[in-house]
Design a protein around this motif. Structure first.
Motif, PDB file in Angstrom:
ATOM      1  N   ALA A  25       0.695  -1.390  -0.082  1.00  0.00           N
ATOM      2  CA  ALA A  25       0.126  -0.023  -0.109  1.00  0.00           C
ATOM      3  C   ALA A  25       0.916   1.190  -0.192  1.00  0.00           C
ATOM      4  CB  ALA A  25      -0.736   0.060   1.177  1.00  0.00           C
ATOM      5  N   ALA A  26       2.144   1.024   0.441  1.00  0.00           N
ATOM      6  CA  ALA A  26       2.838   2.302   0.401  1.00  0.00           C
ATOM      7  C   ALA A  26       3.624   2.506  -1.027  1.00  0.00           C
ATOM      8  CB  ALA A  26       4.037   2.146   1.557  1.00  0.00           C
ATOM      9  N   ASN A  88       1.773  12.557  -8.622  1.00  0.00           N
ATOM     10  CA  ASN A  88       1.017  11.466  -7.812  1.00  0.00           C
ATOM     11  C   ASN A  88      -0.387  11.857  -7.372  1.00  0.00           C
ATOM     12  OD1 ASN A  88       1.593  13.517  -5.980  1.00  0.00           O
ATOM     13  ND2 ASN A  88       3.520  12.538  -5.569  1.00  0.00           N
ATOM     14  N   SER A  89      -1.085  10.855  -6.559  1.00  0.00           N
ATOM     15  CA  SER A  89      -2.231  11.447  -5.918  1.00  0.00           C
ATOM     16  C   SER A  89      -2.534  12.644  -5.351  1.00  0.00           C
ATOM     17  CB  SER A  89      -2.694  10.158  -5.288  1.00  0.00           C
ATOM     18  OG  SER A  89      -2.659   9.058  -5.832  1.00  0.00           O
ATOM     19  N   THR A  90      -1.359  12.791  -4.709  1.00  0.00           N
ATOM     20  CA  THR A  90      -1.297  13.995  -3.741  1.00  0.00           C
ATOM     21  C   THR A  90      -1.431  15.210  -4.479  1.00  0.00           C
ATOM     22  OG1 THR A  90      -0.083  12.928  -2.087  1.00  0.00           O
ATOM     23  CG2 THR A  90      -0.021  15.207  -1.991  1.00  0.00           C
ATOM     24  N   HIS A 117      -6.883   9.643   3.920  1.00  0.00           N
ATOM     25  CA  HIS A 117      -5.500   9.930   3.816  1.00  0.00           C
ATOM     26  C   HIS A 117      -5.291  11.488   3.981  1.00  0.00           C
ATOM     27  CE1 HIS A 117      -1.294  10.123   2.248  1.00  0.00           C
ATOM     28  NE2 HIS A 117      -1.189   8.967   2.427  1.00  0.00           N
ATOM     29  N   SER A 119      -3.655  13.102   2.309  1.00  0.00           N
ATOM     30  CA  SER A 119      -3.630  13.913   0.849  1.00  0.00           C
ATOM     31  C   SER A 119      -4.951  14.095   0.474  1.00  0.00           C
ATOM     32  CB  SER A 119      -2.924  12.945  -0.072  1.00  0.00           C
ATOM     33  OG  SER A 119      -1.518  12.752   0.318  1.00  0.00           O
ATOM     34  N   THR A 165     -12.204   8.236  -0.341  1.00  0.00           N
ATOM     35  CA  THR A 165     -11.288   7.255  -0.729  1.00  0.00           C
ATOM     36  C   THR A 165     -12.108   6.099  -1.344  1.00  0.00           C
ATOM     37  OG1 THR A 165      -9.574   6.063  -0.320  1.00  0.00           O
ATOM     38  CG2 THR A 165     -11.138   6.163   1.387  1.00  0.00           C
ATOM     39  N   ILE A 167     -10.895   2.900  -1.518  1.00  0.00           N
ATOM     40  CA  ILE A 167     -10.536   1.838  -0.520  1.00  0.00           C
ATOM     41  C   ILE A 167      -9.566   2.465   0.433  1.00  0.00           C
ATOM     42  CG2 ILE A 167      -8.841  -0.254  -0.192  1.00  0.00           C
ATOM     43  CD1 ILE A 167      -9.852  -1.076  -2.882  1.00  0.00           C
ATOM     44  N   ASP A 194     -10.726   9.242  -4.626  1.00  0.00           N
ATOM     45  CA  ASP A 194      -9.390   8.999  -4.190  1.00  0.00           C
ATOM     46  C   ASP A 194      -9.044   7.694  -4.423  1.00  0.00           C
ATOM     47  OD1 ASP A 194      -6.831   8.495  -3.476  1.00  0.00           O
ATOM     48  OD2 ASP A 194      -7.099   9.418  -1.360  1.00  0.00           O
ATOM     49  N   GLN A 197      -5.543   3.804  -3.492  1.00  0.00           N
ATOM     50  CA  GLN A 197      -5.405   2.369  -3.169  1.00  0.00           C
ATOM     51  C   GLN A 197      -6.486   1.425  -3.724  1.00  0.00           C
ATOM     52  OE1 GLN A 197      -3.235   1.139  -1.274  1.00  0.00           O
ATOM     53  NE2 GLN A 197      -2.400   2.978  -0.164  1.00  0.00           N
ATOM     54  N   SER A 217      -1.927   6.905  -8.308  1.00  0.00           N
ATOM     55  CA  SER A 217      -0.473   7.145  -8.615  1.00  0.00           C
ATOM     56  C   SER A 217       0.133   5.892  -9.292  1.00  0.00           C
ATOM     57  CB  SER A 217       0.059   7.216  -7.031  1.00  0.00           C
ATOM     58  OG  SER A 217      -0.369   8.177  -6.034  1.00  0.00           O
ATOM     59  N   HIS A 219       2.952   4.646  -8.965  1.00  0.00           N
ATOM     60  CA  HIS A 219       3.965   3.694  -8.022  1.00  0.00           C
ATOM     61  C   HIS A 219       3.236   2.728  -7.240  1.00  0.00           C
ATOM     62  CE1 HIS A 219       3.444   5.502  -4.233  1.00  0.00           C
ATOM     63  NE2 HIS A 219       3.011   6.574  -4.682  1.00  0.00           N
ATOM     64  N   LYS A 220       1.707   3.054  -6.986  1.00  0.00           N
ATOM     65  CA  LYS A 220       1.234   1.936  -6.230  1.00  0.00           C
ATOM     66  C   LYS A 220       0.508   0.817  -7.195  1.00  0.00           C
ATOM     67  CE  LYS A 220      -0.180   5.118  -2.506  1.00  0.00           C
ATOM     68  NZ  LYS A 220       0.733   5.045  -1.481  1.00  0.00           N
ATOM     69  N   ARG A 355       4.635  -2.001   7.574  1.00  0.00           N
ATOM     70  CA  ARG A 355       4.589  -0.539   7.667  1.00  0.00           C
ATOM     71  C   ARG A 355       4.206  -0.442   9.213  1.00  0.00           C
ATOM     72  NH1 ARG A 355       2.855   4.886   5.027  1.00  0.00           N
ATOM     73  NH2 ARG A 355       3.547   6.299   6.645  1.00  0.00           N
ATOM     74  N   ARG A 375       1.031  -2.503   9.701  1.00  0.00           N
ATOM     75  CA  ARG A 375       0.102  -2.672   8.715  1.00  0.00           C
ATOM     76  C   ARG A 375       0.751  -3.771   7.704  1.00  0.00           C
ATOM     77  NH1 ARG A 375      -0.981   1.939   4.617  1.00  0.00           N
ATOM     78  NH2 ARG A 375       1.077   1.206   3.737  1.00  0.00           N
TER      79      ARG A 375
HETATM   80  N1  7TS Z   1      -4.596   8.456  -0.819  1.00  0.00           N
HETATM   81  C1  7TS Z   1      -4.437   7.338  -0.400  1.00  0.00           C
HETATM   82  C2  7TS Z   1      -5.601   6.438  -0.120  1.00  0.00           C
HETATM   83  C3  7TS Z   1      -3.222   6.674  -0.069  1.00  0.00           C
HETATM   84  O1  7TS Z   1      -3.284   5.603   0.467  1.00  0.00           O
HETATM   85  C4  7TS Z   1      -2.138   7.483  -0.273  1.00  0.00           C
HETATM   86  C5  7TS Z   1      -0.774   6.995  -0.150  1.00  0.00           C
HETATM   87  C6  7TS Z   1      -2.417   8.620  -1.033  1.00  0.00           C
HETATM   88  C7  7TS Z   1      -3.416   9.266  -1.126  1.00  0.00           C
HETATM   89  C8  7TS Z   1      -1.316   9.425  -1.396  1.00  0.00           C
HETATM   90  O2  7TS Z   1      -0.316   8.788  -2.663  1.00  0.00           O
HETATM   91  P1  7TS Z   1       1.062   9.477  -3.148  1.00  0.00           P
HETATM   92  O3  7TS Z   1       1.241   8.596  -4.191  1.00  0.00           O
HETATM   93  O4  7TS Z   1       0.528  10.691  -3.508  1.00  0.00           O
HETATM   94  O5  7TS Z   1       1.814   9.572  -1.961  1.00  0.00           O
HETATM   95  N2  7TS Z   1      -0.805   6.223   0.683  1.00  0.00           N
HETATM   96  C9  7TS Z   1       0.635   5.425   1.519  1.00  0.00           C
HETATM   97  C10 7TS Z   1       0.346   4.466   2.567  1.00  0.00           C
HETATM   98  O6  7TS Z   1      -0.617   4.152   3.024  1.00  0.00           O
HETATM   99  N3  7TS Z   1       1.450   4.120   2.994  1.00  0.00           N
HETATM  100  O7  7TS Z   1       2.489   5.268   2.185  1.00  0.00           O
HETATM  101  C11 7TS Z   1       1.613   5.829   1.331  1.00  0.00           C
END
Ligand code: 7TS
Length: 405
Positions: A25-26, A88-90, A117, A119, A165, A167, A194, A197, A217, A219-220, A355, A375
């Motif tokens: 998930a990270a 990225n999602s953020t 999250h 973000s 979100t 998930i 969002d 996940q 994102s 990378h996930k 994590r 987790r």
């Molecule tokens: N939204 C959700 C639901 C997330 O789990 C994450 C990152 C983000 C947004 C942000 O994603 P990013 O790619 O912009 O960083 N979640 C996690 C996590 O659960 N552990 O590390 C990052």
């Protein structure tokens, strides 16, 4: 699916044959095809995309725009004008908050949930502070789920935007985004999903869900870091002002003012991440090669096994739903009398990567009355042996921390 064959596609697993990577998930691991797609971009098509008129620049542009088309198809969007590449999602969420946020007026209400999250929380919180908007919170039930009743209760005629979100990154809860988007539309609000996940683990079709915005994102989902996606309905994107100003997002610039490029370029200021987009395209192709239905099935099986393995260990509590299927491969857990950081360190000594922390969801932590959790998060390339190793290591945690049993 033959997981042993699949793992051969991931160079990191050759370099680290002894770890059990359960922190998907990270970020996930990347396939060789993704790494090669990035390399190929720089070796065979490297020039600044969307700028030059010479052949090489055209190749760079094609690689970038082909990736956009692959993303469009992957999520079922109507047009590539609706697909914006971000980091990225953020960044995608910040773009919506800044740009769609500019259309909101004092007194308008934004609705999010306690599952979010950071973000999908801080951009709205800060927008609300700046513009005098009201941020309202949907509560969760004892399984970590948002009921339709709780959702409806939070809405009012002043609600202009709902952001949820798909998930949860902590509890694994899946929100009924299709239904919630429909209800939001009934009162004239836009719905942001969002998908950070969700998109990597379940098929997502924006036309079917009828969400107004979707973020995720690369990378996930096996893709490179530094490339993300913002889907938005064209009619909304057209109304929104740009997020970042500068090169490539303009049509005409004078001393006093400027006009903006066509969609989606209006939202892609500066030199783009061509190699990242090519890498994301390769990741999507890999998903398509394996088949989403196989990925979902495999992750369900592994999730079931992980849930059972962890649940059978004395003093281990999994937070959220009481059934494996509701977790979508994400299991936050506690061990009685042991801090989550100590759990993660002990598992790490056994080569098991999980994590520990607040998972960028401090509002949810408060709701769950904890400061942090450990987790486990699963991907289709994980193995039964890795889950067994998790179980074995987890079973020893209390003893290794000096507890009698
Ligand atoms: N939204 C959700 C639901 C997330 O789990 C994450 C990152 C983000 C947004 C942000 O994603 P990013 O790619 O912009 O960083 N979640 C996690 C996590 O659960 N552990 O590390 C990052």
């Amino acid at each position: 699916m033959d997981v042993r064959e699949i793992r051969k596609d991931f160079p990191l697993f050759q370099n680290y044959p002894d770890i059990a990577y359960l922190d998907n998930a990270a970020t996930t691991q990347r396939t060789e095809s993704v790494l090669l797609a990035e390399k190929k971009f720089y070796e065979e098509a490297n020039a600044n995309p969307l700028r030059g008129l010479y052949e090489l620049s055209q190749k760079a542009t094609d690689a970038y725009e082909n990736a956009r088309e692959t993303v469009r198809k992957f999520i079922g969007a109507k047009s590539t004008e609706e697909i914006v590449f971000t980091r990225n999602s953020t960044e995608s969420l910040n773009l919506i908050a800044y740009s769609y946020g500019a259309l909101l007026q004092e007194g308008d209400e934004i609705v999010i949930s306690v599952l979010e999250h950071h973000s999908n929380l801080i951009p709205w919180q800060q927008l609300a502070k700046k513009k005098g908007l009201k941020l309202k919170w949907i509560e969760i039930d004892e399984n970590g789920a948002i009921t339709e009743e709780a959702f409806r209760k939070t809405l009012s005629e002043k609600t202009k935007l709902v952001s949820l979100t798909l998930i949860s990154n902590v509890l694994g809860t899946l929100n009924d985004v299709k239904r919630f988007a429909q209800i939001a539309h009934e009162i004239g609000a836009v719905f942001v999903c969002d998908g950070a996940q969700g998109v990597p683990h379940i098929p997502v079709n924006v036309s079917d869900l009828d969400v107004d915005f979707l973020v995720f994102s690369g990378h996930k989902m096996l893709g490179p870091m530094g490339i993300g996606v913002l889907y938005g309905k064209k009619e909304l994107f057209e109304k929104m002002p740009p997020f970042l100003y500068g090169g490539e997002m303009i049509e005409y610039v004078g001393k006093e003012d400027a006009t903006w490029a066509e969609l989606p370029h209006k939202f892609e200021a500066g030199t783009v991440n061509g190699a990242g987009a090519a890498g994301l395209e390769a990741a999507i192709k890999y998903y398509e090669k394996i088949g989403f239905e196989n990925i979902v099935k495999r992750e369900e099986e592994l999730g079931e096994l992980a849930f059972r393995t962890m649940s059978e260990i004395p003093h281990v509590t999994i937070l959220g739903a009481k059934d494996a299927a509701s977790h979508h491969g994400i299991f936050s857990f506690m061990v009685d009398g042991v801090h989550p950081h100590d759990i993660a360190e002990i598992l790490s000594a056994d080569g098991v990567c999980v994590r520990a922390g607040h998972h960028c969801a401090q509002v949810l932590m408060k709701e769950l009355q904890v400061n942090s959790t450990a987790r486990v998060s699963i991907a289709f390339y994980n193995t039964e042996e890795e889950i067994a190793r998790l179980g074995e290591s987890l079973r020893s945690v209390r003893r290794r921390m000096g507890h009698a049993e």
